[in-house]
Structures are given as structure tokens and as C-alpha cells.
Design an enzyme around this catalytic site. Sequence first.
Site, PDB file in Angstrom:
ATOM      1  CB  THR A 368      -0.863  -0.075   1.288  1.00 17.64           C
ATOM      2  OG1 THR A 368      -1.533  -1.326   1.315  1.00 17.64           O
ATOM      3  CG2 THR A 368      -1.892   0.997   1.397  1.00 17.64           C
ATOM      4  CB  SER A 386      -4.029  -0.474  -1.172  1.00 17.93           C
ATOM      5  OG  SER A 386      -3.499  -1.777  -1.171  1.00 17.93           O
ATOM      6  CG  ASN A 388      -4.622  -6.941  -1.490  1.00 23.24           C
ATOM      7  OD1 ASN A 388      -4.605  -6.578  -0.319  1.00 23.24           O
ATOM      8  ND2 ASN A 388      -4.898  -8.181  -1.828  1.00 23.24           N
ATOM      9  CD  GLU A 407      -7.104  -3.764  -2.368  1.00 27.40           C
ATOM     10  OE1 GLU A 407      -7.331  -4.517  -1.400  1.00 27.40           O
ATOM     11  OE2 GLU A 407      -6.259  -2.846  -2.344  1.00 27.40           O
ATOM     12  CG  ASP A 410      -7.880  -6.915   1.307  1.00 28.02           C
ATOM     13  OD1 ASP A 410      -7.006  -7.793   1.443  1.00 28.02           O
ATOM     14  OD2 ASP A 410      -7.627  -5.697   1.348  1.00 28.02           O
TER      15      ASP A 410
END
EC number: 2.3.2.2
Length: 563
Positions: A368, A386, A388, A407, A410
Amino acid sequence: MSRLRCTLLSLGLLISGALQAAVPDQQAVATAHPFATDAAHQILDQGGNAFDAAIAAAATLAVVEPQGSGLGGGGFFLLRLQQDDGVDYRFLDARETAPLAAHRDMYRDADGKVSRSASLNGPLAAGIPGLPAALVHLAERYGELPLAASLASAIEAAEKGFQVSDRYRTLGGFRLDAMRADTETARIYLRDGELPAEGTLIKQPELAATLRALAQHGHDGFYAGQTAQRLVEAVRGAGGIWQQADLDAYQVVEREPVRWHSQGHQIISAPLPSAGGIALAGILQGLESLPETERGSVQRTHYLVELMRRVYRDRTALLGDADQVEVPVARLVSADYAKTLADSISADRATPSSELGAPRAFNEGTNTTHFSLIDRHGNAVAATLSVNLPFGAAFTVPGTGVLLNNEMDDFAADPAGSNAYGLAGSEANAIAPGKRPLSSMTPTMLENDQQLAVLGTPGGSRIISMVLLGSLEAIEGQPVEQWVSRPRFHHQYLPDHIQVEDDAFSPAERAALERLGHRIKPVGRDYGDMQAVNWDKRNGELSAASDPRGEGKALARRALKAD
């Protein structure tokens, strides 16, 4: 001189000093790369405000730090607006969203097992980017300059190139196989399939053209027209599920920041879908409910670790995108709830995480970027951005220079399992169409009548604990250089051990913590890249610091009067 005249003169000086302290009349910028710091200062010198400078910094970082951010990613912007009638704070959520065709089992194979590779590498791992929309939103709602002016430095950096650094090579090493697997990513960021030597010039003319389209056409320059068509066609052609409807639907969301009073400061931090503000509120208010301890003492460390353990447990069980799941935010950020966390802590025994509930573990990307800045009027921005993992999904859309995020990892692809950063999964963070994944990104400000502290850092699941430790340094009156450089330790509920930098604890401190029942595991390297600025309102001075672990640049100086 008469006593009355002396009194009037003194009063005049006090009033003058108060007026001078009302705005800093200086500017301070700290970013993770010298190009971005210089770009932000250049915009401030041209008469732009903090929000114009934030566009310049974010866009330039998107060019010169592809391992950490980019137009194919997203992030959070915490804003402080200095107004005639007081101060206001805003939070821009530019987090990526799950494609409309996404579903909770999209990474499961025929046997029901989750494929980690599909959530990490290639276009199926990518959420819909938010950074381009955020840059336009900042320019249209808060900036003083045209978007084209604020993007000029980023366009120049993309055309003329930036030099490969040791950090680029180190982080690229973690993603080399994935980068090799995509022809366009390998063409731009590798040389003959290998990481380029330090000093190699990376030019990105296609990315410059995409930035120009954004500058000329605003939101439609990325989310509609030729750029959007290329994004959708490339993603779908390589096995992804994006549609034009995903790009049409994307919007930045303005949210109310998390705010509370603690340790003599008002603290303003990130709301959901960031877990950061809620976690900080629990720890800092919980610390006030525990017996007073000395700064740096083993007992203070024990209490902080136990509070970290508890707020990270809440993260795994309760938190997600508040637009789609019910989260008891008001209770979680209250002083009363923080006291219940503190009351469950033993002064002389570490609580095994298994005693706090059924163990679950999950992931979050590590790479990030962050920047912090204050303009001469007192406007300020803390932004954490970010893609990731380093270099995101390692998939670059041909003709655009846009390196996509990963991402989607996440989310809790397996709500009972864990993600790439070892963070526990939960139903609240399960994949759903249009949903924003939970994040640890924690841009934060602390303010009272003596100071304004602005800080944040990259670092995946460790972001919250780093911002906590930096915030405590600010609260305790330490210089800004100490906020970003102090040794770091971290606990995230699972795995059940304290993660530490090598020099975080002395042998005696480590032994004392182990006697309390803590397990300690060195990370084996330094981590984080904190960027911070401080406004000392007592003397009107600004200061800035960039984490010595990184390659950033911090500069505070007198503002050039451009208005």
C-alpha cells in the site's frame, strides 16, 4: 513606557500570535517517493490547496510506485477543511468494489475448495478501481485548480520515466512469477523476464495517455469511452467478470469519519469499510480504562497487546461493508465498550486468543502507500492507497498502462478461513456484488488546541498497530521523526503471537513478556512506511517526517504566496 501601554502591547502580541497560529502559513508534505512530494509542493506553490496537492501526490505515486498503488487500485482520503466558521472533517471512500457478477463462492473449485491463486493473480482477482474517481471527486468538490494542472506531474513522470529502486526490486521479488505470467506486465515492469537492475528507467506512455484522458474528460475519461472499453474487454478476455455496468456504477462515497476524544485529543480516523478507526477507538479508550503505566514499560506493552488481541477479534467476527451488513458501530467505538475490553484483561497474564471465541484466521494484502500533507491555510489530507499485494493482480490492461489490483482477496473468500495476510474471515466480509472489502487502511488525524497530527502507513494487517504506536508518540509530545521511526510490535488475534521488528524489545523486556504468557515471533525485517506531518499550534510551525524504512521524502517549508 506606561503599564497600560505595556499591557496593550502584550495583548496585541497575544492577539497577533493567536491569529498567526490560526493558520500555519507554511506547507508540509510527506510521501513514500520524492517525485510525489515534489509534485505536491509544486501544486501548493501554484496556488493549489491541500486537496489539489493530494491529487498530485496520489497520481504521481500511482506512476512511480506501481508496487503499492495505481489507477487500477483504490484507497481512503481523510480530509480536514479549515473554514471561516471552524473545522470540518470528511472521509472519501474510494475502496474498490466487487464486480456485479461476483458471488461468495466464486473462488471455489468443483470440490468446494477455495483457489487462492484465482483471488490473487489475474483479472478475476481485481475489484473495480476507485482511485480515478477519487481524483476527479477531489478536484470537483474541494480543489482550487483544474484537474489537468494537478495531474501534470504524474503525466510527466509516466512519459519521462522513473528509476527502479531497491524497494521496487524487493517487493517485485514476491510477485515475480505472477508478473512473468502476464505479457503486458512483464513488458513494462520486467526486463527479459527478470526484475530490472536498480536505476533502470521505467517509462509508461500508455499510462500517460490514460491520465490525459482522465484530465480531459473527468470521470468519463476512465469509466466510459475507450479506456473503459479496453478495461472490460481485456479483463473478460483473460477470464475476468467485469462489465461496463460495473464501471458505470462506481462512485466515491463520502462517509462520516470515526471520531472520539481520548488522551486529551480529538481523534479522527477511518470508518467502515476500514476496520482501523473502530480498532483505534477500542485500544486508545481501553488504555484509559486500565491502570496508568509508564511509556515504553513492559506493563504498557502487555496492555496494548491485549487490547490489540481483542479489537482484532472483533474485526474478524463483526466488521464488513456497513452499506451491506449490519455492524454495531456506535457501540464498538464507545468508551463503555472499550471499558468492557479493558475489564477482561488480566494485569499479569496473557489471554490465549482461543479463550475469546472460536479461532478463525484470514488475509490482507501488504503493499500500500500513504501520504500526509498540510497546506498554508490549515487544510490537511491523510491518504492511504493500495493495489493490495505488491503489483496487485500482476495484470496490466493493454493500451492503458493500468495495473489492476487484487483487492478481492481482502474479502473472506472462505468465511471460515483466512486471507493472504493471516487475518480471520467472517460472514460480514463475505463476497457480494458491489460490496467493498474490509480493510486495515487507517489514515488518521489527532487534534487539540496545541497540535494537529496527520499520519498513516502501508502494511496490511499491521497498519492499525503501527498507526496506534505512532499516535501514542504524537499524544506524548514526541517529535514527528519519532512517530515514524519507533520500533514496532503487533498482535492480530490470530496467529496468537506478538509479531515484532528485531529491535522492538530488549532481551529483558522479551523475557518479562514471555513470563506473562506472550509468545513472541520476530518478523525478520522492518515493516511499514509511515508518512506524517505535524502542526504545532503553539508556535505555528509545521514539521514532516518520512519513515526511514522506506525511500520517501518529507519536507516542511514556508509557503510561496501564490494567491
